[in-house]
Design an enzyme around this catalytic site. Structure first.
Site, PDB file in Angstrom:
ATOM      1  N   CYS A 241      27.174  57.441  10.900  1.00 53.67           N
ATOM      2  CA  CYS A 241      26.362  56.397   9.851  1.00 53.67           C
ATOM      3  C   CYS A 241      26.332  55.240  11.210  1.00 53.67           C
ATOM      4  CB  CYS A 241      27.727  55.070   8.872  1.00 53.67           C
ATOM      5  SG  CYS A 241      28.553  56.613   7.773  1.00 53.67           S
TER       6      CYS A 241
ATOM      7  N   CYS B  73      36.992  48.980  11.627  1.00 51.04           N
ATOM      8  CA  CYS B  73      37.339  49.898  12.275  1.00 51.04           C
ATOM      9  C   CYS B  73      37.270  50.634  13.171  1.00 51.04           C
ATOM     10  CB  CYS B  73      36.984  51.251  10.911  1.00 51.04           C
ATOM     11  SG  CYS B  73      36.405  50.674   9.878  1.00 51.04           S
TER      12      CYS B  73
ATOM     13  N   CYS C 173      28.248  51.900  11.812  1.00 46.85           N
ATOM     14  CA  CYS C 173      29.654  51.724  11.965  1.00 46.85           C
ATOM     15  C   CYS C 173      30.188  52.858  13.757  1.00 46.85           C
ATOM     16  CB  CYS C 173      30.267  53.371  11.207  1.00 46.85           C
ATOM     17  SG  CYS C 173      31.807  53.903  11.491  1.00 46.85           S
TER      18      CYS C 173
ATOM     19  N   GLU D 251      43.551  53.853  15.902  1.00 43.92           N
ATOM     20  CA  GLU D 251      44.431  52.258  15.193  1.00 43.92           C
ATOM     21  C   GLU D 251      44.305  53.138  13.330  1.00 43.92           C
ATOM     22  OE1 GLU D 251      39.765  51.217  17.701  1.00 43.92           O
ATOM     23  OE2 GLU D 251      40.698  50.528  15.939  1.00 43.92           O
TER      24      GLU D 251
ATOM     25  N   CYS E  16      45.576  50.007   6.107  1.00 42.33           N
ATOM     26  CA  CYS E  16      44.525  50.586   5.963  1.00 42.33           C
ATOM     27  C   CYS E  16      44.581  51.761   7.999  1.00 42.33           C
ATOM     28  CB  CYS E  16      43.597  49.916   6.789  1.00 42.33           C
ATOM     29  SG  CYS E  16      41.753  50.774   7.240  1.00 42.33           S
TER      30      CYS E  16
ATOM     31  N   CYS F 187      34.441  60.655  14.314  1.00 40.50           N
ATOM     32  CA  CYS F 187      34.140  61.048  13.125  1.00 40.50           C
ATOM     33  C   CYS F 187      32.818  61.757  13.068  1.00 40.50           C
ATOM     34  CB  CYS F 187      33.620  59.405  11.888  1.00 40.50           C
ATOM     35  SG  CYS F 187      33.116  59.504  10.203  1.00 40.50           S
TER      36      CYS F 187
HETATM   37  N1  SAH Z   1      34.363  57.629   6.170  1.00 40.66           N
HETATM   38  C1  SAH Z   1      34.407  56.967   5.408  1.00 40.66           C
HETATM   39  C2  SAH Z   1      36.013  55.796   5.027  1.00 40.66           C
HETATM   40  C3  SAH Z   1      35.912  54.727   6.834  1.00 40.66           C
HETATM   41  S1  SAH Z   1      34.741  53.919   6.864  1.00 40.66           S
HETATM   42  C4  SAH Z   1      33.491  56.188   4.754  1.00 40.66           C
HETATM   43  O1  SAH Z   1      32.308  56.090   4.765  1.00 40.66           O
HETATM   44  O2  SAH Z   1      34.184  55.510   4.004  1.00 40.66           O
HETATM   45  C5  SAH Z   1      35.458  52.115   5.708  1.00 40.66           C
HETATM   46  C6  SAH Z   1      34.239  50.958   5.034  1.00 40.66           C
HETATM   47  O3  SAH Z   1      33.926  50.342   6.130  1.00 40.66           O
HETATM   48  C7  SAH Z   1      33.382  52.023   4.752  1.00 40.66           C
HETATM   49  O4  SAH Z   1      32.779  51.693   3.628  1.00 40.66           O
HETATM   50  C8  SAH Z   1      32.084  52.092   5.877  1.00 40.66           C
HETATM   51  O5  SAH Z   1      30.669  52.171   5.444  1.00 40.66           O
HETATM   52  C9  SAH Z   1      32.255  50.389   6.549  1.00 40.66           C
HETATM   53  N2  SAH Z   1      31.892  49.963   7.923  1.00 40.66           N
HETATM   54  C10 SAH Z   1      31.718  51.190   8.658  1.00 40.66           C
HETATM   55  N3  SAH Z   1      31.705  50.267   9.362  1.00 40.66           N
HETATM   56  C11 SAH Z   1      31.164  48.818   9.379  1.00 40.66           C
HETATM   57  C12 SAH Z   1      30.656  47.911   9.563  1.00 40.66           C
HETATM   58  N4  SAH Z   1      30.173  47.774  11.007  1.00 40.66           N
HETATM   59  N5  SAH Z   1      30.564  46.714   8.978  1.00 40.66           N
HETATM   60  C13 SAH Z   1      30.657  47.299   7.312  1.00 40.66           C
HETATM   61  N6  SAH Z   1      31.332  47.850   7.252  1.00 40.66           N
HETATM   62  C14 SAH Z   1      31.140  49.119   7.824  1.00 40.66           C
END
Ligand code: SAH
Length: 347
Positions: free
Chosen positions: A120, A337, A123, A96, A109, A116
């Protein structure tokens, strides 16, 4: 490099195309012509490359493929015009990208991987695990496809979609080179942000390249105990190591780092943690982006209350740390995302 059995020509830089042309016994200038067809006019076939001799076009057809995304699904936010695109890749995977409208222009974006590995806990992108890296041309198409679709100028890019950009380091760097080429989209690195969960070795490597991109670091916690719990990468690269790498990055590039901090109710949002965060970032050239966490079914985390978020921001500001609260765009289309791809693969 390509997932298909031919040359992924849209992932090649001009010097590489020159070498390719040399192999084919062609003059060097053909390389630039081809690059411009692919990255400026963004044609979909070699037949459209009118200034190339017909036999060369035939050869290219035999040996190369032009990565081209068709839009599988498109959701437009009635609230703010955010557009979320879902693409189906040549091997059936999904990815996406999101187009966002800001006062200062249009930002896209992009995703850098299918799935991934980073795990996390909050996420959506990581829940079904890692499938594969995206090629440079597949990252580019997430910019070109919205440009074709809307006919509008894309002013800036964020590498904040699905995947960890620094885990797909070589392809992402090649993407940065291609997208900023004067013979292509010519996007200034100053208009590109790259977000990482904190792969320390790669941050050092990137710093040494002295690119003018903005580095965003997903911090989300003010101490190792909390960060260990929500971001497994912290076991490998704990906060002290990460901050050292960030300081090195700023020393080398003189660029301000942006720290992402998603506020999760009862996990990382209390005043003591705001104090701790302020102490951690004291004296650093930085900016903190406070993001109310997006609810993801499997994670079960909830957003902090408005009051809590404002109090957190205030406390940081009172300690001299620049902090803003990120506006949520495209809430009505699930624009965060990984969520659209999740829905697509669940079906
Ligand atoms: N892997 C990279 C980029 C992708 S995620 C990273 O970790 O930075 C992009 C951003 O969205 C990151 O800051 C991530 O921690 C955040 N993110 C992911 N899931 C989220 C959620 N449920 N709510 C808010 N931010 C989120």
């Amino acid at each position: 490099m390509s997932i298909i059995n031919t040359y992924d020509i849209k992932s090649l830089t001009i010097p590489e195309l020159e070498a390719f042309m040399q192999q084919l016994g062609q003059p060097k200038f053909r390389a630039k012509q081809i690059f411009q067809w692919l990255h400026q006019k963004r044609v979909l076939s070699f037949d459209e490359m009118k200034n190339l001799p017909a036999p060369l076009r035939e050869q290219l057809k035999q040996q190369c493929s032009i990565t081209h995304f068709t839009i599988e699904r498109k959701l437009v936010s009635a609230e703010d015009g955010t557009i979320k695109y879902l693409y189906r890749l040549a091997d059936g995977e999904y990815v996406e990208s999101v187009l966002m409208r800001y006062e200062h222009g249009i930002s896209v974006c992009v995703s850098t991987q299918v799935g991934c590995k980073m795990g996390c806990s909050f996420c959506a992108s990581t829940k079904a695990g890692f499938v594969r890296h995206l090629t440079p041309s597949e990252i580019l198409e997430q910019v070109y496809a919205p440009a074709r679709d809307t006919g509008e100028r894309i002013d800036s890019l964020v590498l904040m979609g699905i995947g960890e950009p620094l885990d797909n380091y070589d392809n992402v760097l090649r993407f940065l080179e291609l997208v900023s080429s004067p013979d292509g989209l010519c996007m200034s690195h100053r208009h590109i942000s790259l977000s990482t969960c904190g792969l320390v070795d790669r941050i050092y490597q990137l710093a040494d390249l002295n690119l003018q991109i903005t580095l965003s670091v997903s911090l989300h916690a003010s101490n190792n105990q909390v960060r260990d719990e929500i971001m497994p990468v912290n076991h490998r690269y704990p906060i002290e190591q990460l901050m050292k790498a960030c300081q090195y990055y700023t020393d080398k590039t003189h660029r301000r780092i942006s720290y992402e901090y998603s506020l999760i109710r009862g996990v990382n949002d209390n005043p003591r943690q705001a104090e701790e965060l302020a102490a951690l970032l004291k004296g650093m050239l930085c900016h903190v982006n406070l993001i109310p966490v997006n609810y993801v079914e499997e994670a079960g985390f909830h957003q902090s209350g408005r009051q809590q978020i404002y109090a957190f921001q205030k406390l940081l500001q009172s300690r001299g740390i620049n902090a803003t609260i990120r506006r949520t765009l495209g809430a009505d289309i699930n624009a965060a995302c990984g969520q659209l791809r999740r829905t697509a693969i669940k079906k």
